[in-house]
Scaffold this motif. Sequence first.
Motif, mmCIF file in Angstrom:
data_model
loop_
_atom_site.group_PDB
_atom_site.id
_atom_site.type_symbol
_atom_site.label_atom_id
_atom_site.label_comp_id
_atom_site.label_asym_id
_atom_site.label_seq_id
_atom_site.Cartn_x
_atom_site.Cartn_y
_atom_site.Cartn_z
ATOM 1 N N LYS A 199 34.624 35.757 69.111
ATOM 2 C CA LYS A 199 34.693 34.968 70.344
ATOM 3 C C LYS A 199 33.319 34.406 70.660
ATOM 4 O O LYS A 199 32.313 34.815 70.090
ATOM 5 C CB LYS A 199 35.173 35.833 71.525
ATOM 6 C CG LYS A 199 36.490 36.558 71.296
ATOM 7 C CD LYS A 199 37.659 35.600 71.175
ATOM 8 C CE LYS A 199 38.975 36.339 70.964
ATOM 9 N NZ LYS A 199 40.097 35.410 70.728
ATOM 10 N N VAL A 200 33.268 33.453 71.588
ATOM 11 C CA VAL A 200 31.999 32.918 72.070
ATOM 12 C C VAL A 200 31.890 33.227 73.550
ATOM 13 O O VAL A 200 32.759 32.854 74.341
ATOM 14 C CB VAL A 200 31.893 31.395 71.830
ATOM 15 C CG1 VAL A 200 30.694 30.820 72.568
ATOM 16 C CG2 VAL A 200 31.759 31.110 70.340
ATOM 17 N N ILE A 201 30.837 33.951 73.916
ATOM 18 C CA ILE A 201 30.597 34.306 75.314
ATOM 19 C C ILE A 201 29.435 33.464 75.824
ATOM 20 O O ILE A 201 28.379 33.406 75.180
ATOM 21 C CB ILE A 201 30.281 35.813 75.482
ATOM 22 C CG1 ILE A 201 31.427 36.665 74.908
ATOM 23 C CG2 ILE A 201 30.087 36.155 76.939
ATOM 24 C CD1 ILE A 201 31.206 37.170 73.525
ATOM 25 N N ASP A 202 29.650 32.811 76.933
ATOM 26 C CA ASP A 202 28.668 31.871 77.492
ATOM 27 C C ASP A 202 27.827 32.561 78.566
ATOM 28 O O ASP A 202 28.338 32.981 79.605
ATOM 29 C CB ASP A 202 29.411 30.671 78.091
ATOM 30 C CG ASP A 202 28.472 29.506 78.398
ATOM 31 O OD1 ASP A 202 27.242 29.713 78.365
ATOM 32 O OD2 ASP A 202 28.972 28.405 78.667
ATOM 33 N N TYR A 203 26.530 32.710 78.299
ATOM 34 C CA TYR A 203 25.587 33.256 79.282
ATOM 35 C C TYR A 203 24.668 32.116 79.720
ATOM 36 O O TYR A 203 23.901 31.604 78.910
ATOM 37 C CB TYR A 203 24.734 34.374 78.683
ATOM 38 C CG TYR A 203 25.487 35.597 78.231
ATOM 39 C CD1 TYR A 203 25.561 36.728 79.047
ATOM 40 C CD2 TYR A 203 26.110 35.640 76.989
ATOM 41 C CE1 TYR A 203 26.236 37.860 78.625
ATOM 42 C CE2 TYR A 203 26.789 36.770 76.562
ATOM 43 C CZ TYR A 203 26.851 37.875 77.383
ATOM 44 O OH TYR A 203 27.515 38.995 76.965
ATOM 45 N N ARG A 204 24.716 31.728 80.956
ATOM 46 C CA ARG A 204 23.909 30.586 81.416
ATOM 47 C C ARG A 204 22.515 31.049 81.847
ATOM 48 O O ARG A 204 22.064 30.797 82.963
ATOM 49 C CB ARG A 204 24.633 29.850 82.537
ATOM 50 C CG ARG A 204 25.929 29.227 82.056
ATOM 51 C CD ARG A 204 26.619 28.362 83.076
ATOM 52 N NE ARG A 204 27.801 27.740 82.493
ATOM 53 C CZ ARG A 204 27.797 26.584 81.836
ATOM 54 N NH1 ARG A 204 26.663 25.931 81.686
ATOM 55 N NH2 ARG A 204 28.904 26.087 81.325
ATOM 56 N N VAL A 205 21.854 31.736 80.937
ATOM 57 C CA VAL A 205 20.509 32.267 81.193
ATOM 58 C C VAL A 205 19.697 32.192 79.901
ATOM 59 O O VAL A 205 20.225 31.969 78.819
ATOM 60 C CB VAL A 205 20.558 33.734 81.676
ATOM 61 C CG1 VAL A 205 21.187 33.841 83.054
ATOM 62 C CG2 VAL A 205 21.302 34.619 80.675
ATOM 63 N N LYS A 206 18.388 32.409 80.021
ATOM 64 C CA LYS A 206 17.513 32.468 78.848
ATOM 65 C C LYS A 206 17.830 33.716 78.023
ATOM 66 O O LYS A 206 18.519 34.628 78.478
ATOM 67 C CB LYS A 206 16.048 32.513 79.288
ATOM 68 C CG LYS A 206 15.518 31.197 79.798
ATOM 69 C CD LYS A 206 14.006 31.290 79.985
ATOM 70 C CE LYS A 206 13.434 29.923 80.286
ATOM 71 N NZ LYS A 206 11.967 29.946 80.283
#
Length: 657
Positions: free
Chosen positions: A237-244
């Motif tokens: 799966k692809v998990i999206d973390y909107r952080v550095k």
Amino acid sequence: MISVEKLKVEFGVKPLFSDVSFVINDRDRIALVGKNGAGKSTMLKILCGMQKPTDGTVSVPVDTTIGYLPQVMILTDDTTVREEARKAFAGNTELKARIDRMNAELTERTDYDSPEYMALVERFTREHERYMMMGAEGYEADIERTLMGLGFTRRDFDRPTSEFSGGWRMRIELAKILLERPDVLLLDEPTNHLDIESIQWLEQFLATSAKAVVLVSHDRAFINNVTNRTLEISCGKVIDYRVKYDEYVKLRAERREQQLRAYENQQKEIAEIKDFIERFRYKATKAVQVQSRIKQLEKIVPIEVDDVDNSAMHLKFPPCLRSGDYPVICDDVRKDYGEHTVFSDVTFTIKRGEKVAFVGKNGEGKSTLVKCIMGEIPFTGSLKIGHNVQIGYFAQNQAQLLDENLTVFQTIDNVAKGEIRLRINDILGAFMFGGEASEKKVKVLSGGERSRLAMIRLLLEPVNLLILDEPTNHLDMPSKDVLKEAILAFDGTAIIVSHDREFLDGLVTKVYEFGGGKVREHLGGIYDFLHSRNIESLDALGRHDSAPALQTNRTVRPQTEVAEHTPQEKPTGASEYLERKEWQKKLRKAENAVKQAEAGIDALERRIKELDEKLMQPEYASDMTIVNEYTDLQKRLEEEVDRWERLSEELETMNKE
């Protein structure tokens, strides 16, 4: 800009990833992360249209342009560096040729009042305005800026590309992609062939000039400085973390803890259901309940847990003979290739136990000096290898020297000795060769996998002088952490040629800078060196005409010559270095104290939880031994928490100083 919906990719029975959806927006700076083999490079190929997914869609607007830099590419050798870079402006060149043809036609024609002439004037005006809006007149300046930013000099511009190594030709390809100014940049390990100065330039370019960026990199400092969003490929799966990246690491740890708890609860539930089914399977009175439990079991969707990070595993080099006090002594060493002098007057001594870095622009002689130390190439001057020195050497092409007919396991089993042979599978797991991967033949491994395998072999050899030439190229972050920890625990001497600042940080205590045909010594770690060279702008690093910058650092002298200095002549940086080292020692001591306190709190809390569960059971409710231990532990926990708070405040104060 790019929309990915319900993406699925299959190479075998198990999908590489499935049901993947995300959007790449303008100004996104995305780090694509995941363990080796998770599908990062495959994802980039799908995004640029080089590979088709098994299922799902990748939507790219018609007017969106994409630039893709793969890890490996086929390079041509039929032009000069400047001509190859100009290919990025092929469209501009064609437009300019059309404008010139129209201009010539306008000059020759005399039918000024005819409709055809007026149409030609209108077409010429429109095309010329478009050409000027594209900034095409300044493309030569853009070419020079980009090539020089990536480490080329003006003398290189008219040299044939065939004269350059593969790494430098990869830089030319990167320059072409950057010059095209695509709407989306897809970069697969762009820093593998760059030195520190070029990496710094690329960071600034991506931050200020690029539109959207998706990159795969194992250079932690680079992706932290460039990206603002992290896409992790894990468990298909692809998990999206909107952080550095650094923030992602913390969030991922929290997420994995939640996964583990959910997984453990689910396993407990499954075990209870299976136990009920087994106990009452043959009882007619329980037939309905058994069938209900079987259906319940079939409906359970297994919870997947991210692959365990083995980077915390402790590896040590095997014991070896103690070397002499000075493993490497260089005295007036010089290396020439024809009329070109790579370096001269190189004089330094490396003491036993020191860990030093060789840094500088590519082509300044770092690898050349390593080859001189190894005795692989001739040189002038004196270069002595100390008594009882056993060298472990990792060259940039080390991965190509492996026996392709052996399996991964056999390759390591052939060099492992003693008790370490019982831990081969653990070691392979730490470098992402766990399970079936250990039975792969070397000939089917990728370049990155071969590099990791060659590094494992080196970790098992009994040596007392390590020479590592770009050891982190193709290593993922967990593997780099294992290697770094092993080198830190290494009793011998280490020489590390690397552009990876994060890897060198805390590892080396001395930096040798190669530039302008000279080698200069800098006391302290890699960031001390970068600060002395202005970390905000590394333009001065390796520049031949930067005399003021070079005056701040002393040229390396023999040890006997240093000893003859008067106190007034002694380098002013030495006392500051000693003070800094003492402060770093205190800081590490404070950090260790905080970690020990945290470990103590964790242990107490675990034991209290165990006793809590016991006291919930009727048979232990009145057991005074358990009750007394429980009370005592509660008191100790409060004391330990108070101690942790005090130590944390002290550490925070030190960090602010």
